[in-house]
Design a protein around this motif. Structure first.
Motif, PDB file in Angstrom:
ATOM      1  N   THR A  24     -49.150  32.967 -43.759  1.00 44.74           N
ATOM      2  CA  THR A  24     -49.116  31.790 -42.895  1.00 44.74           C
ATOM      3  C   THR A  24     -47.864  31.793 -42.027  1.00 44.74           C
ATOM      4  OG1 THR A  24     -50.382  30.521 -44.513  1.00 44.74           O
ATOM      5  CG2 THR A  24     -49.201  29.263 -42.850  1.00 44.74           C
ATOM      6  N   ALA A  25     -46.743  32.214 -42.581  1.00 40.75           N
ATOM      7  CA  ALA A  25     -45.508  32.306 -41.799  1.00 40.75           C
ATOM      8  C   ALA A  25     -45.691  33.279 -40.637  1.00 40.75           C
ATOM      9  CB  ALA A  25     -44.349  32.744 -42.693  1.00 40.75           C
ATOM     10  N   ALA A  26     -46.302  34.422 -40.913  1.00 38.22           N
ATOM     11  CA  ALA A  26     -46.555  35.403 -39.853  1.00 38.22           C
ATOM     12  C   ALA A  26     -47.528  34.845 -38.823  1.00 38.22           C
ATOM     13  CB  ALA A  26     -47.103  36.696 -40.459  1.00 38.22           C
ATOM     14  N   ALA A  27     -48.513  34.072 -39.270  1.00 40.33           N
ATOM     15  CA  ALA A  27     -49.485  33.478 -38.346  1.00 40.33           C
ATOM     16  C   ALA A  27     -48.821  32.451 -37.429  1.00 40.33           C
ATOM     17  CB  ALA A  27     -50.630  32.833 -39.128  1.00 40.33           C
ATOM     18  N   ILE A  28     -47.843  31.716 -37.948  1.00 39.72           N
ATOM     19  CA  ILE A  28     -47.109  30.749 -37.122  1.00 39.72           C
ATOM     20  C   ILE A  28     -46.345  31.476 -36.030  1.00 39.72           C
ATOM     21  CG2 ILE A  28     -45.207  29.079 -37.103  1.00 39.72           C
ATOM     22  CD1 ILE A  28     -46.119  28.273 -39.977  1.00 39.72           C
ATOM     23  N   VAL A  29     -45.630  32.521 -36.404  1.00 40.16           N
ATOM     24  CA  VAL A  29     -44.861  33.294 -35.425  1.00 40.16           C
ATOM     25  C   VAL A  29     -45.792  33.944 -34.416  1.00 40.16           C
ATOM     26  CG1 VAL A  29     -43.313  35.265 -35.118  1.00 40.16           C
ATOM     27  CG2 VAL A  29     -42.920  33.655 -36.993  1.00 40.16           C
ATOM     28  N   ASP A  30     -46.900  34.514 -34.883  1.00 45.74           N
ATOM     29  CA  ASP A  30     -47.860  35.171 -33.997  1.00 45.74           C
ATOM     30  C   ASP A  30     -48.454  34.181 -33.002  1.00 45.74           C
ATOM     31  OD1 ASP A  30     -49.455  37.486 -33.199  1.00 45.74           O
ATOM     32  OD2 ASP A  30     -51.148  36.388 -34.076  1.00 45.74           O
ATOM     33  N   ASP A  31     -48.827  33.005 -33.477  1.00 44.70           N
ATOM     34  CA  ASP A  31     -49.383  31.976 -32.591  1.00 44.70           C
ATOM     35  C   ASP A  31     -48.363  31.558 -31.537  1.00 44.70           C
ATOM     36  OD1 ASP A  31     -49.756  28.933 -31.896  1.00 44.70           O
ATOM     37  OD2 ASP A  31     -51.731  29.675 -32.472  1.00 44.70           O
ATOM     38  N   ARG A  32     -47.137  31.408 -31.967  1.00 44.08           N
ATOM     39  CA  ARG A  32     -46.057  31.008 -31.056  1.00 44.08           C
ATOM     40  C   ARG A  32     -45.845  32.064 -29.969  1.00 44.08           C
ATOM     41  NH1 ARG A  32     -40.973  30.449 -34.469  1.00 44.08           N
ATOM     42  NH2 ARG A  32     -40.708  32.635 -34.035  1.00 44.08           N
ATOM     43  N   ARG A  34     -48.146  34.281 -28.910  1.00 50.15           N
ATOM     44  CA  ARG A  34     -49.339  34.389 -28.063  1.00 50.15           C
ATOM     45  C   ARG A  34     -49.591  33.152 -27.208  1.00 50.15           C
ATOM     46  NH1 ARG A  34     -54.214  35.381 -31.234  1.00 50.15           N
ATOM     47  NH2 ARG A  34     -53.041  35.165 -33.142  1.00 50.15           N
ATOM     48  N   ASN A  35     -49.297  31.972 -27.746  1.00 47.77           N
ATOM     49  CA  ASN A  35     -49.687  30.737 -27.064  1.00 47.77           C
ATOM     50  C   ASN A  35     -48.519  29.902 -26.554  1.00 47.77           C
ATOM     51  OD1 ASN A  35     -52.536  31.093 -27.569  1.00 47.77           O
ATOM     52  ND2 ASN A  35     -52.061  30.690 -29.702  1.00 47.77           N
ATOM     53  N   GLY A  36     -47.313  30.370 -26.751  1.00 49.48           N
ATOM     54  CA  GLY A  36     -46.156  29.609 -26.307  1.00 49.48           C
ATOM     55  C   GLY A  36     -45.665  28.672 -27.388  1.00 49.48           C
ATOM     56  N   PRO A  37     -44.580  27.983 -27.104  1.00 50.93           N
ATOM     57  CA  PRO A  37     -43.968  27.125 -28.124  1.00 50.93           C
ATOM     58  C   PRO A  37     -44.875  25.963 -28.524  1.00 50.93           C
ATOM     59  CG  PRO A  37     -42.911  26.798 -25.999  1.00 50.93           C
ATOM     60  CD  PRO A  37     -43.867  27.933 -25.834  1.00 50.93           C
ATOM     61  N   PHE A  38     -44.630  25.496 -29.727  1.00 46.57           N
ATOM     62  CA  PHE A  38     -45.311  24.305 -30.211  1.00 46.57           C
ATOM     63  C   PHE A  38     -44.647  23.103 -29.555  1.00 46.57           C
ATOM     64  CE2 PHE A  38     -45.665  27.475 -33.589  1.00 46.57           C
ATOM     65  CZ  PHE A  38     -47.041  27.495 -33.780  1.00 46.57           C
ATOM     66  N   VAL A  39     -45.432  22.243 -28.930  1.00 46.14           N
ATOM     67  CA  VAL A  39     -44.896  21.061 -28.259  1.00 46.14           C
ATOM     68  C   VAL A  39     -44.638  19.951 -29.272  1.00 46.14           C
ATOM     69  CG1 VAL A  39     -45.363  19.312 -26.494  1.00 46.14           C
ATOM     70  CG2 VAL A  39     -46.066  21.674 -26.119  1.00 46.14           C
ATOM     71  N   ASP A  40     -45.478  19.892 -30.282  1.00 44.46           N
ATOM     72  CA  ASP A  40     -45.398  18.849 -31.298  1.00 44.46           C
ATOM     73  C   ASP A  40     -45.714  19.486 -32.649  1.00 44.46           C
ATOM     74  OD1 ASP A  40     -47.058  16.452 -32.817  1.00 44.46           O
ATOM     75  OD2 ASP A  40     -45.436  15.690 -31.555  1.00 44.46           O
ATOM     76  N   VAL A  41     -45.258  18.889 -33.716  1.00 45.25           N
ATOM     77  CA  VAL A  41     -45.550  19.395 -35.053  1.00 45.25           C
ATOM     78  C   VAL A  41     -47.062  19.474 -35.283  1.00 45.25           C
ATOM     79  CG1 VAL A  41     -45.317  18.889 -37.526  1.00 45.25           C
ATOM     80  CG2 VAL A  41     -43.341  18.661 -36.013  1.00 45.25           C
ATOM     81  N   ASP A  42     -47.818  18.543 -34.710  1.00 39.69           N
ATOM     82  CA  ASP A  42     -49.279  18.556 -34.867  1.00 39.69           C
ATOM     83  C   ASP A  42     -49.914  19.837 -34.329  1.00 39.69           C
ATOM     84  OD1 ASP A  42     -49.333  16.081 -36.111  1.00 39.69           O
ATOM     85  OD2 ASP A  42     -49.668  14.991 -34.236  1.00 39.69           O
ATOM     86  N   ASP A  43     -49.239  20.522 -33.415  1.00 41.84           N
ATOM     87  CA  ASP A  43     -49.766  21.775 -32.873  1.00 41.84           C
ATOM     88  C   ASP A  43     -49.890  22.859 -33.937  1.00 41.84           C
ATOM     89  OD1 ASP A  43     -49.944  20.673 -30.348  1.00 41.84           O
ATOM     90  OD2 ASP A  43     -48.089  21.603 -29.612  1.00 41.84           O
ATOM     91  N   LEU A  44     -49.232  22.694 -35.059  1.00 37.52           N
ATOM     92  CA  LEU A  44     -49.345  23.677 -36.142  1.00 37.52           C
ATOM     93  C   LEU A  44     -50.778  23.791 -36.649  1.00 37.52           C
ATOM     94  CD1 LEU A  44     -46.099  23.028 -38.188  1.00 37.52           C
ATOM     95  CD2 LEU A  44     -46.662  25.091 -36.901  1.00 37.52           C
ATOM     96  N   GLU A  45     -51.584  22.765 -36.431  1.00 34.65           N
ATOM     97  CA  GLU A  45     -52.978  22.826 -36.881  1.00 34.65           C
ATOM     98  C   GLU A  45     -53.772  23.904 -36.171  1.00 34.65           C
ATOM     99  OE1 GLU A  45     -55.244  19.361 -38.815  1.00 34.65           O
ATOM    100  OE2 GLU A  45     -54.289  18.526 -37.023  1.00 34.65           O
ATOM    101  N   ARG A  46     -53.284  24.400 -35.041  1.00 38.09           N
ATOM    102  CA  ARG A  46     -53.983  25.484 -34.346  1.00 38.09           C
ATOM    103  C   ARG A  46     -53.788  26.823 -35.044  1.00 38.09           C
ATOM    104  NH1 ARG A  46     -49.897  25.495 -29.147  1.00 38.09           N
ATOM    105  NH2 ARG A  46     -48.564  27.196 -29.853  1.00 38.09           N
ATOM    106  N   VAL A  47     -52.879  26.879 -36.015  1.00 38.75           N
ATOM    107  CA  VAL A  47     -52.594  28.110 -36.752  1.00 38.75           C
ATOM    108  C   VAL A  47     -53.590  28.244 -37.907  1.00 38.75           C
ATOM    109  CG1 VAL A  47     -50.870  29.327 -38.132  1.00 38.75           C
ATOM    110  CG2 VAL A  47     -50.148  27.945 -36.170  1.00 38.75           C
ATOM    111  N   PRO A  48     -54.264  29.395 -38.005  1.00 38.26           N
ATOM    112  CA  PRO A  48     -55.167  29.609 -39.138  1.00 38.26           C
ATOM    113  C   PRO A  48     -54.415  29.443 -40.463  1.00 38.26           C
ATOM    114  CG  PRO A  48     -55.428  31.352 -37.507  1.00 38.26           C
ATOM    115  CD  PRO A  48     -54.225  30.542 -37.098  1.00 38.26           C
ATOM    116  N   GLY A  49     -54.998  28.694 -41.373  1.00 42.32           N
ATOM    117  CA  GLY A  49     -54.373  28.472 -42.667  1.00 42.32           C
ATOM    118  C   GLY A  49     -53.617  27.163 -42.764  1.00 42.32           C
TER     119      GLY A  49
END
Length: 64
Positions: A24-32, A34-49
């Motif tokens: 999950t940690a790697a998925a957070i970094v990978d999403d960031r 590929r898709n740019g910074p997280f604007v809000d904590v709620d954006d973490l829901e776009r990360v698988p897991g």
């Protein structure tokens, strides 16, 4: 030392959060990357897991 910034944290730092393992940690970094910074904590829901329950557990431990 306060909430972890999900836009700056390394996978190793994210892995230290409760309920966040290496995948999950790697998925957070990978999403960031590929898709740019997280604007809000709620954006973490776009990360698988990360669903509503995990997001609720992390909400006070992370920031953007």
């Amino acid at each position: 030392s306060g909430p972890i910034d999900v836009n700056r944290a390394t996978a190793e730092e994210l892995d230290e959060l409760p309920g966040v393992g290496p995948a999950t940690a790697a998925a957070i970094v990978d999403d960031r990357v590929r898709n740019g910074p997280f604007v809000d904590v709620d954006d973490l829901e776009r990360v698988p897991g990360i669903g509503p329950a995990k997001l609720a557990a992390l909400r006070d431990l992370v920031r953007t």
